[in-house]
Design an enzyme around this catalytic site. Structure first.
Site, mmCIF file in Angstrom:
data_model
loop_
_atom_site.group_PDB
_atom_site.id
_atom_site.type_symbol
_atom_site.label_atom_id
_atom_site.label_comp_id
_atom_site.label_asym_id
_atom_site.label_seq_id
_atom_site.Cartn_x
_atom_site.Cartn_y
_atom_site.Cartn_z
ATOM 1 N N TRP A 225 36.948 38.049 41.703
ATOM 2 C CA TRP A 225 36.358 36.987 42.447
ATOM 3 C C TRP A 225 34.830 37.095 42.377
ATOM 4 O O TRP A 225 34.095 38.179 42.423
ATOM 5 C CB TRP A 225 36.730 36.988 43.924
ATOM 6 C CG TRP A 225 38.140 36.917 43.959
ATOM 7 C CD1 TRP A 225 39.052 37.947 44.682
ATOM 8 C CD2 TRP A 225 39.107 35.874 43.914
ATOM 9 N NE1 TRP A 225 40.116 37.705 44.724
ATOM 10 C CE2 TRP A 225 40.297 36.441 44.225
ATOM 11 C CE3 TRP A 225 38.955 34.569 43.307
ATOM 12 C CZ2 TRP A 225 41.470 35.455 44.116
ATOM 13 C CZ3 TRP A 225 40.152 33.775 43.242
ATOM 14 C CH2 TRP A 225 41.446 34.167 43.750
ATOM 15 N N ASN B 134 47.571 16.121 51.494
ATOM 16 C CA ASN B 134 48.051 17.415 50.866
ATOM 17 C C ASN B 134 47.705 17.588 49.228
ATOM 18 O O ASN B 134 47.451 18.530 48.698
ATOM 19 C CB ASN B 134 49.671 17.398 51.035
ATOM 20 C CG ASN B 134 50.289 18.640 50.302
ATOM 21 O OD1 ASN B 134 49.952 19.847 50.376
ATOM 22 N ND2 ASN B 134 51.213 18.497 49.123
ATOM 23 N N TRP C 191 40.184 33.102 47.496
ATOM 24 C CA TRP C 191 41.020 32.145 48.457
ATOM 25 C C TRP C 191 41.059 32.546 49.988
ATOM 26 O O TRP C 191 40.910 31.559 50.690
ATOM 27 C CB TRP C 191 42.565 32.359 48.251
ATOM 28 C CG TRP C 191 43.113 33.589 48.192
ATOM 29 C CD1 TRP C 191 43.699 34.463 47.429
ATOM 30 C CD2 TRP C 191 43.824 34.127 49.682
ATOM 31 N NE1 TRP C 191 44.358 35.602 47.924
ATOM 32 C CE2 TRP C 191 44.335 35.054 49.235
ATOM 33 C CE3 TRP C 191 43.999 33.381 50.798
ATOM 34 C CZ2 TRP C 191 45.084 36.033 50.032
ATOM 35 C CZ3 TRP C 191 44.721 34.284 51.863
ATOM 36 C CH2 TRP C 191 45.314 35.446 51.537
HETATM 37 P P1 FAD Z 1 53.984 14.932 55.447
HETATM 38 O O1 FAD Z 1 53.940 14.638 53.862
HETATM 39 O O2 FAD Z 1 54.547 13.724 56.448
HETATM 40 O O3 FAD Z 1 55.197 15.934 55.586
HETATM 41 C C1 FAD Z 1 55.787 16.453 56.869
HETATM 42 C C2 FAD Z 1 55.619 17.787 57.560
HETATM 43 O O4 FAD Z 1 55.869 18.759 56.586
HETATM 44 C C3 FAD Z 1 54.104 18.285 57.644
HETATM 45 O O5 FAD Z 1 53.654 17.781 59.015
HETATM 46 C C4 FAD Z 1 54.066 19.678 57.677
HETATM 47 O O6 FAD Z 1 54.518 20.211 58.724
HETATM 48 C C5 FAD Z 1 55.304 20.020 56.320
HETATM 49 N N1 FAD Z 1 54.636 20.067 55.251
HETATM 50 C C6 FAD Z 1 54.336 19.152 54.257
HETATM 51 N N2 FAD Z 1 53.916 19.794 53.130
HETATM 52 C C7 FAD Z 1 53.696 20.941 53.282
HETATM 53 C C8 FAD Z 1 53.461 22.050 52.677
HETATM 54 N N3 FAD Z 1 52.984 21.942 51.102
HETATM 55 N N4 FAD Z 1 53.319 23.356 53.027
HETATM 56 C C9 FAD Z 1 53.956 23.488 54.495
HETATM 57 N N5 FAD Z 1 54.354 22.549 55.077
HETATM 58 C C10 FAD Z 1 54.139 21.271 54.646
HETATM 59 N N6 FAD Z 1 49.894 22.433 56.511
HETATM 60 C C11 FAD Z 1 49.843 22.682 57.693
HETATM 61 O O7 FAD Z 1 50.465 22.388 58.556
HETATM 62 N N7 FAD Z 1 48.715 23.762 58.190
HETATM 63 C C12 FAD Z 1 47.757 23.894 57.369
HETATM 64 O O8 FAD Z 1 47.017 24.882 57.697
HETATM 65 C C13 FAD Z 1 47.853 23.850 56.086
HETATM 66 N N8 FAD Z 1 47.063 24.561 55.349
HETATM 67 C C14 FAD Z 1 47.136 24.064 53.746
HETATM 68 C C15 FAD Z 1 46.231 24.537 52.780
HETATM 69 C C16 FAD Z 1 46.405 24.197 51.465
HETATM 70 C C17 FAD Z 1 45.320 24.815 50.457
HETATM 71 C C18 FAD Z 1 47.530 23.102 51.257
HETATM 72 C C19 FAD Z 1 47.670 22.919 49.684
HETATM 73 C C20 FAD Z 1 48.316 22.821 51.847
HETATM 74 C C21 FAD Z 1 48.232 23.188 53.422
HETATM 75 N N9 FAD Z 1 49.168 22.512 54.139
HETATM 76 C C22 FAD Z 1 48.869 23.024 55.686
HETATM 77 C C23 FAD Z 1 50.222 21.861 53.656
HETATM 78 C C24 FAD Z 1 50.276 20.506 53.742
HETATM 79 O O9 FAD Z 1 48.900 19.880 53.096
HETATM 80 C C25 FAD Z 1 50.327 19.704 55.155
HETATM 81 O O10 FAD Z 1 51.184 20.113 56.058
HETATM 82 C C26 FAD Z 1 50.460 18.104 54.972
HETATM 83 O O11 FAD Z 1 49.132 17.830 54.308
HETATM 84 C C27 FAD Z 1 50.374 17.395 56.535
HETATM 85 O O12 FAD Z 1 50.200 16.210 56.408
HETATM 86 P P2 FAD Z 1 51.438 15.330 57.129
HETATM 87 O O13 FAD Z 1 51.824 15.655 58.280
HETATM 88 O O14 FAD Z 1 51.015 14.024 56.823
HETATM 89 O O15 FAD Z 1 52.625 15.666 55.767
#
Ligand code: FAD
Length: 486
Positions: free
Chosen positions: A315, A350, A368
């Site tokens: 890194w 996301n 990271w």
């Molecule tokens: P929607 O598309 O409406 O999905 C519904 C629910 O599903 C979300 O509210 C969430 O609880 C869950 N979900 C969806 N995608 C993911 C995923 N890839 N991983 C885990 N759960 C998911 N999510 C967090 O809740 N907290 C974080 O700190 C977080 N950090 C992230 C960091 C990175 C680098 C990345 C790539 C993703 C991260 N995510 C995190 C996952 C994801 O981006 C978010 O959950 C999502 O964008 C939330 O938006 P939404 O509620 O409209 O999702």
């Protein structure tokens, strides 16, 4: 244990933590059947877990306000205290003569030992001390592979848990909560005195506009999503310029809504969404479960490479580049738009989270953990499991991770998922007048186009801080090093 009883012995204490709701709250429901209820939230001053970041601290203030209103209207005002729960809860037992202490389980391994110790202490004192499920659809330590270990790959994990996700229908809110029969000697602290809101500067304007923390805000968002926005989710969820995802993540993170409530609402919803939209959405909720499954079984996930081969990854420490990334000044519009959306609203789409995380770890070759820490501080949905698991997934060091050699091209990602530049324009006003053809590659625009759009590269919008092809080659070479060494 000696008690100065002020109740008839039927009082139950409910310790709220990251479950700031009154519906589908098994601990609260159990207490309401007991007799008098004393709800308490403790600002833990000696928590073994990582302190909440600034954005979630802002959220917590508003969420507690809403929870206090709800509990008050049900009859049992919320008590706010600061200190060590291992001292405060026994003190409250003593002051009220409570016979029971209930809470909903939290699965962060950094909390679990302390919670288990307190429960054992209370039980040894003759109390009914019980914890309940709710934050997740599965119990991460109980679900095992055929080989008796935990799941490290998402698809088999989801196959194993999906058939059970409707087996625990959500609970309603209690009809009423009988208050304590006598006034408590211990006074509630004032929420305003906790200093959870930012002052000088108050950076929360964009978050106030974007969000309605609290259980009612969560429910309204869920209903709006199911009724008006879920149709086409399977495809549209990847397009950051449209409002096509639920936005439920901060509500889930603070426990204002449970995954069981979401799954049940989907089951009964009158929605135009297709079965593939519904199934895709369930799978996304499943990713949250998987993240918690990983964290519960691998407590080092937020700090340590899941794949130890990455311990030798070279890194680069580069404070200037890190700050350019944090401030949304990398010169790559999709990256900068994401980082500015995050700063303004406390949330990022996301697809763009994946692009900015890839850019930090691969183009800039910054660890990271730096990105994870920035997200922890700035996300209203910052979650110890999803944040750590997702960062490691993008970086390549995680369980079931994206292969390291898959390096997102930020220009092509922008052009594919934000073809007309709506997302970039919404978040980078300085590029608002750029024609779509150049919006993701402004440095290729002729001078006349830049002039007409009011863009002065290097002045009001940066040149790219790194060349994509050169960065890609450098990252691949670094990866080859750790592969060869393995
Ligand atoms: P929607 O598309 O409406 O999905 C519904 C629910 O599903 C979300 O509210 C969430 O609880 C869950 N979900 C969806 N995608 C993911 C995923 N890839 N991983 C885990 N759960 C998911 N999510 C967090 O809740 N907290 C974080 O700190 C977080 N950090 C992230 C960091 C990175 C680098 C990345 C790539 C993703 C991260 N995510 C995190 C996952 C994801 O981006 C978010 O959950 C999502 O964008 C939330 O938006 P939404 O509620 O409209 O999702």
């Amino acid at each position: 244990m000696e008690r100065t009883t002020t109740s008839d012995g039927d009082t139950a204490i409910v310790w709220f933590r990251n479950d700031l709701r009154v519906s589908d709250n098994a601990a609260l429901m159990a207490a309401s059947r007991h007799g008098a209820v004393l709800p308490v939230f403790i600002r833990e001053t000696n928590s073994p877990a990582r302190p909440l970041g600034a954005a979630r601290t802002w959220w917590l203030h508003h969420s507690l306000e809403r929870l206090a209103e709800k509990l008050e209207s049900l009859g049992a005002p919320l008590l706010l205290l600061s200190g060590d729960p291992a001292r405060i809860i026994p003190d409250l037992v003593q002051a009220t003569g409570a016979a029971a202490v209930y809470w909903n389980r939290r699965y962060d391994p950094r909390h679990q030992a302390a919670d288990a110790a307190l429960k054992a202490q209370l039980q040894a004192d003759g109390l009914s001390a019980e914890s309940f499920a709710g934050q997740l659809l599965h119990e991460p330590m109980r679900l095992k592979t055929g080989g008796g270990t935990y799941y490290k790959v998402y698809s088999p994990f989801w196959r194993a848990m999906e058939p059970d996700i409707e087996k625990r229908p959500p609970l309603p809110a209690p009809d009423a909560l009988p208050p304590l029969p006598a006034k408590l000697d211990i006074a509630s602290e004032a929420l305003a005195g906790w200093g959870l809101l930012p002052v000088a500067p108050d950076w929360s304007g964009g978050m106030n506009e974007a969000w309605t923390p609290g259980e009612d805000g969560a429910r309204a968002r869920l209903v709006d999503f199911l009724e008006n926005r879920m149709q086409g989710y399977a495809e549209r969820r990847d397009i950051p310029g449209v409002d096509a995802t639920s936005g439920l993540s901060p509500h889930l993170a603070s426990g204002e809504i449970t995954p069981a409530q979401i799954i049940e609402a989907m089951r009964v919803a009158d929605t135009d969404a297709s079965s593939s939209d519904l199934s895709k959405f369930r799978k996304e909720v499943g990713w949250r479960e998987f993240s918690w499954h990983l964290l519960a079984n691998d407590p080092g996930l937020p700090d340590r490479n899941h794949n130890s081969r990455f311990d030798a990854f070279p890194w680069i420490r580069n404070e200037t580049a890190l700050q350019a990334w944090q401030k949304g000044l990398t010169g790559y519009p999709i990256v900068d738009a994401g980082m500015r959306e995050l700063w303004r609203t406390g949330w990022m789409h996301n697809r763009v989270r994946m692009v900015v995380a890839s850019f930090l770890t691969k183009h800039l070759m910054i660890d990271w953990r730096e990105g994870e820490a920035w997200f922890w501080d700035t996300l209203v949905d910052a979650d110890p499991a999803s944040n750590a698991a997702s960062w490691q997934w993008v970086a390549g060091s995680g369980a079931d991770a994206a292969p390291y050699f898959r390096i997102f091209n930020p220009v092509l990602q922008g052009e594919k998922f934000d073809p007309d530049g709506a997302y970039v324009r919404a978040n980078l006003p300085e590029l608002g007048k750029m024609p779509s053809r150049f919006i993701h590659r402004p440095w290729e625009a002729p001078d006349s186009v830049l002039l007409a759009a009011g863009v002065r590269l290097g002045k009001n919008y940066p040149e790219p801080i790194i060349d994509h092809q050169a960065a890609r080659q450098r990252a691949l070479a670094a990866y080859q090093q750790i592969k060869d060494a393995a």
